[in-house]
Write a protein that holds these residues in place. Sequence first.
Motif, PDB file in Angstrom:
ATOM      1  N   ALA C   4      11.658   7.047 -21.045  1.00  0.00           N
ATOM      2  CA  ALA C   4      12.670   6.440 -20.048  1.00  0.00           C
ATOM      3  C   ALA C   4      13.752   5.573 -20.539  1.00  0.00           C
ATOM      4  O   ALA C   4      13.536   4.798 -21.781  1.00  0.00           O
ATOM      5  N   GLY C   5      14.777   5.347 -19.924  1.00  0.00           N
ATOM      6  CA  GLY C   5      15.638   4.394 -20.279  1.00  0.00           C
ATOM      7  C   GLY C   5      16.706   4.934 -21.349  1.00  0.00           C
ATOM      8  O   GLY C   5      17.029   5.834 -21.768  1.00  0.00           O
ATOM      9  N   MET C   6      17.273   4.027 -22.100  1.00  0.00           N
ATOM     10  CA  MET C   6      18.396   4.026 -23.021  1.00  0.00           C
ATOM     11  C   MET C   6      17.756   4.514 -24.484  1.00  0.00           C
ATOM     12  O   MET C   6      16.492   4.485 -24.606  1.00  0.00           O
ATOM     13  N   THR C   7      18.766   4.696 -25.532  1.00  0.00           N
ATOM     14  CA  THR C   7      18.286   4.893 -26.990  1.00  0.00           C
ATOM     15  C   THR C   7      17.659   3.647 -27.606  1.00  0.00           C
ATOM     16  O   THR C   7      17.558   2.490 -27.059  1.00  0.00           O
ATOM     17  N   PHE C  57      15.330  -0.059 -20.677  1.00  0.00           N
ATOM     18  CA  PHE C  57      13.986   0.344 -20.630  1.00  0.00           C
ATOM     19  C   PHE C  57      13.527   1.216 -19.362  1.00  0.00           C
ATOM     20  O   PHE C  57      12.842   1.789 -19.167  1.00  0.00           O
ATOM     21  N   GLY C  58      14.360   0.995 -18.458  1.00  0.00           N
ATOM     22  CA  GLY C  58      14.391   1.843 -17.261  1.00  0.00           C
ATOM     23  C   GLY C  58      13.874   1.192 -16.197  1.00  0.00           C
ATOM     24  O   GLY C  58      12.902   0.160 -16.436  1.00  0.00           O
ATOM     25  N   PHE C 158      20.128  11.449 -14.857  1.00  0.00           N
ATOM     26  CA  PHE C 158      20.436  10.224 -15.225  1.00  0.00           C
ATOM     27  C   PHE C 158      19.622   9.292 -14.478  1.00  0.00           C
ATOM     28  O   PHE C 158      19.185   8.093 -14.698  1.00  0.00           O
ATOM     29  N   LEU C 159      19.435   9.721 -12.918  1.00  0.00           N
ATOM     30  CA  LEU C 159      18.869   8.991 -12.252  1.00  0.00           C
ATOM     31  C   LEU C 159      17.335   8.589 -12.230  1.00  0.00           C
ATOM     32  O   LEU C 159      16.729   7.589 -11.791  1.00  0.00           O
ATOM     33  N   GLU C 160      16.689   9.732 -13.139  1.00  0.00           N
ATOM     34  CA  GLU C 160      15.162   9.756 -13.367  1.00  0.00           C
ATOM     35  C   GLU C 160      14.869   8.503 -14.182  1.00  0.00           C
ATOM     36  O   GLU C 160      14.349   8.641 -15.275  1.00  0.00           O
ATOM     37  N   ILE C 161      14.898   7.348 -13.673  1.00  0.00           N
ATOM     38  CA  ILE C 161      14.474   6.287 -14.604  1.00  0.00           C
ATOM     39  C   ILE C 161      13.398   5.711 -14.589  1.00  0.00           C
ATOM     40  O   ILE C 161      12.451   5.934 -13.648  1.00  0.00           O
TER      41      ILE C 161
END
Lengths: 510, 118, 161
Positions: C4-7, C57-58, C158-161
Amino acid sequence: MSVSHLVPFLAVLPLGMAFLFVGLAHVRGGQRVVPGLAVLTVAANLVLATALIGVEVGPIFVGGWGAGKTLGIQLNCDGLAKFMAVTINLVALVSIVFALAYMRRFTKVWLFHALFLLMTGAMNGLVLAGDLFNMFVFLEIAAIASYALVGFGCEAEELEAAFKYLILGTVGSAFVLVGIGILYAMTGHLNMGMVAATLAKVGTTGPAVLLAAAALLGGLALKAAMVPFHAWLPDAHPSAPAPISAMLSGVLIKASGVYALARVVFNVLGPNAPLATVLMALGALSMVIGVFLAVGQWDFKRLLAYHSVSQMGYVVLALGAAADVLAVGGNRTVAGLCLFGGLFHLFNHAAFKSLLFLSSGALEQQVGTRWLKEMGGLARRMPVTSFCCRVGALSIAGVPPFNGFFSKLIIIVGLAMAGHPVLAALAALVALMTLVSFVKVQRYALEGEPAGDGAATAREAPLLMGVAMAVLAVICIGGGLAMVPLGAHLLDPAREVLLDGAQALKEVLP
Amino acid sequence: MGITIYVLTFALLLIGIYAVVAKKNVVKIIVGVLVIDYAVNLFLVLVGYRTGGGAPILAEGQPVTEFARTAVDPLPQAMVLTSIVIGLGITALMVAMAIRLWENYRTFDMNEIRRLRG
Amino acid sequence: MKHAGMTSIVQNTTRLVAGFIAVFAVYIALTGHLSPGGGFAGGVILAAAAALVLLAFGGRRTQAVLSEGTCHVVDAAGALGFVAIALGGLGAGVFFANFLPLGELHRFASGGTIALANLAILVKVGAGLVGVLLALAVYGTARYVAAERARGESPDPFLEI
C-alpha cells in the motif's frame, strides 16, 4: 471566594466536560457515565446562573489585565447576560433530560452530549463576552456545534439541511467579522464599553460606522433568521434531533442572533434612528411573512420552525421600537415597556417553542411521522404529550392566561404607545394567524380519528420525556402569573442595561 | 498602495460571494466560502498594517519606544490566527459533509440535492 | 495489492524526515513566547508530519499505528490541560491569571504560563488535525470504495490505500 468568582465556569465547565466526554468515550465503561455527567453539568450551570441573580458582579478581567487596557479578555456579567444565561441553561437542562430517553435509538450518544455541551458552553460564553471578538469566537463555536448537530442523523435530508445551514451561517459570520474589523480600525478597541466610548467621541453616523453597522446587522440578522435571511431555518431546525431543535429554536437563534443584535445596537453603536428603522423593518417583515409561510405547512416541525421566524420578529420589532424611542431622546418609560415586552417574549418563546419542539419529537418518535395529516386521535393515545402540546400551542397563540398572551399584549401596548399603531395592529393580526395555525395542529394531530397505522398504535412517550415536557408546560402556565417576580428579578435588570444605551458598559473604562 | 489594496480585498470578497451564490457545485461552493474567509482575514491584517512597519516582536536590546513606533499592530494578527483556526474547523466539517452528501445523493450538483421542500 | 502507499523511495525518505518534522513542531511550540510560532503553528506542523506518513504508507498502515480513537483521547487531554492552566490562574486570583514566575526577558524561562499553554495547544491541535486527516482520508475513501464495489463498479485503484 464568592459566587462572582465562579462566573467563568458558566462557559468553561461545559466546554471542559465536552472534551472530557471525548476522552471518556474511549475508556472502558466510560460511555455509560457520559449522559449522567452531561445532565449534572447543565444542572450545575443552571444553579450557578440562578445564584447570580441579584448579585452585583463587576466586569471580570480574565488574566488580570485590569481596567482600561486594550488587551485582555473581559467578561460582562450584567443584568442582560444573567437573564440570557438563566434562559439558556433552563432550556438546556430540559432538553438534555428529554434527550436521555429520545437519543436511545441513535449511535454515538457520547458525541451528541459532547456537541450539546460545546453548544451550551459557547452560548454562555457568548452572552458573557465583554469584547466584540470573543463574542464572535463563541458565536462560531456555538454555530459549528449546531451545524454538526443538525446533520447528526446523517440521513440525506439532514445532511442537505446542515450543509445549507453551514454555508449560509459561515457567510453571515464573515460579515460579522468584517463589521468588527471596521469598528476596530476606527476605534482601536475591541472591548464593547471602550468601543462605545470612543464612538461617542467621533460620532456614530459617519459612513464607516454605517458600513460596520450594516455588516454587523446583516450577519447577525442571518443568525437570528430574520426575513429575508431566513431561508436556512425551516430546513435546519426540523432536521435536527428533537432536543436539538428545541435548543436551536429555543435559545441558539436568541443568543447568537437577537442577543448579539441587541448588544451591538444598544450598547456598542448606541440606539439611533437608521438602526432602529432597520430593526423594526426586519422585525415586522419576519413577523408577518413567517406566519404566512407557517400556516400552509403540514410538516409539524417545519410549521414550528416558520413560527420561530415569526415570533422572533415580535422580539426584534419590540427592540427596534424601543431603539426608535431612545434615539430621539423620547420617553424612557415607553422604551422600557417595549423592551420589557420584547425580553419577556424572548423568555416565553424559549419556554413554549422548546415545549412544542419536544412534544413534536415525542409524537414523531411514537407515531413514526411528522405529517399532521397522518396523525390524529393522539389526545386519547398519548394524553401527557398531547396535554403539553396543547399548553405550548395555547401559549404561542397568545391565549390568556398563558405566558405568550402577556408578552404579546405588552409588546402591542408598547408599540401603540411608541407611536406605531399600524405595527401594533399588525402584531395583533399575526397573533390571530398564529392561533389559526395551531387550531389546525390540534384538529389534525390530536383530535379526530387516527389517519394511519402509526397513529392508531401509538403509545405514551417514555417517562423522562414526559417529565421534561411537563416542566416546560408548568413554566408556560406559571410564566404569565409569575410575571411580577420574574420581571423584578430577571427582566428589569436586563432592561436597564439596554435602556442605558451606549453608557451601559462604562464600568470598564479606566 | 493605500486604497487600492482595500478595493482588491473587497473584490476578493465579492468573488467569494459570487461563487457561493451562483455556483451549483458543492466543491465550488466550498471554495467560495474559503475565498470569503481569506478576504476577511486579509482585511483584518490590513487593518493592523502600517507602511514600512516591522514585525511586532521585541528584539533583544531594542528600546521599547522605538519598538512601539515601528511595529505593526499585533492584535489583528491574533484575531486573524483565531479566525484561521475557526476556518479550519469549518472547512473540515464542510468537506466531511460533502463526502456524506455524495454518498447519499451520488452527485455534487446542488440542483439535484433538493429533497427538502420549500 | 502487494504494497500500500507510495514507492519505497518516498517511504524511506519519510522514515528519515518525519521525526525531524515532529521535533521541529515541538520547538516551534515551546519557543512561541520568544519568536513567531506557538502552539497552533506547532500543531499544524505536527499534523504535516502525520500527513506525510499517511501519504507515504497509506491509510491502513498509518491507522494500525495511530488510530482515530488515540487522536480523540490525546486531543481531549490537550484541551483539559489548557483548562487546567486556566484553573490554576483562578488559584492566583482570576481566571487565566499567571501563576508562575515571569522570568527574564528574552530567555527561555520567561512568559510565565504561556509556554505551558502553548504545549497544551500543540497537543490539542496536533491530535485534532491528525484525527481530521485520518477521518477524511481513511473513512472517506474506504466508504467510497465500498459503496462503489456494492454498486458493481470498479473504483480508481489509487483510492485503495
